[in-house]
Design an enzyme around this catalytic site. Sequence first.
Site: not given
Ligand code: AMP
Length: 271
Positions: A30, A37, A145, A151, A182
Amino acid sequence: VDSVGCSERVGAQVRAWKAEGCRVGFVPTMGFLHRGHTSLMDLARSHCDRLVVSIFVNPLQFDDVTDLERYPIAPAADAEKCRAHGTDLLYVPSNFYPEGFSTAVSVGGLTERLCGATRPGHFDGVTTVVARLFGVVSPDVAVFGEKDYQQLQVIRSMVRDLGLAIEVLPGPLVRDEDGLALSSRNTRLSVKDRRRSLSLHQALLAMAQAVDRDVESLIALGKSILDVDRLDYLEVVDADTLLPLKEVEGKARGLVAAYVGETRLIDNVAL
Ligand code: AMP
């Protein structure tokens, strides 16, 4: 890095790559990208020949309108991070849900508890967007992640149940130096609330160091450390089924979700 808004163009590019024998990797996000990311991009890169990253703030998965309205964006910085981490195509959908879009993808069981219980409709929004992204991109491998641990399991269920030929790889949770997981939402925390937010990781760490105790006293220990304004849940669950455990045995995971100020944070550790 080539930024594309049109889903047909993304599909055509991926087909061309596959025709050349390339294995295509995919990291959906997102945006407001951070090291969590980019670590997923690095991991995906080591499992594919061409990497697609998407940035789309999916309205369907927000159960809270102000959360959606306040979601941070940084398009230029995001594109630069994607480039620096080996992204071949950045998909920023312009008109993601076509006129008349009326399909929902819903995973049962796993989605009923934890974040599913406190964020109604959230996981249906996630699985619906990811199913469509998978349809547009048709990746061979997709990375999610462990930060969003539930999820990840929900996506694995969806891929298995629908028989999608996509390998789902988990990426380890990436933390700040002080231990805070993060998250794009961390930017909303005041200095004081950011300090209080560290209590999520501290509670989970204390629990991980006391796994010989029964789960009830582990949770009491975690709760005594948490400094939050509203606790959605703190649980010890089986790492695959996400069902609550009475004793820490086999693959167990500690999961927490809580509000610090107005910001909802999640974290988890292996126990
Ligand atoms: P988001 O942009 O929050 O929807 O996250 C996109 C992807 O990045 C998802 O698969 C999340 O699980 C992963 N993600 C977000 N934050 C972290 C983190 N701190 N460590 C590892 N993966 C992450």
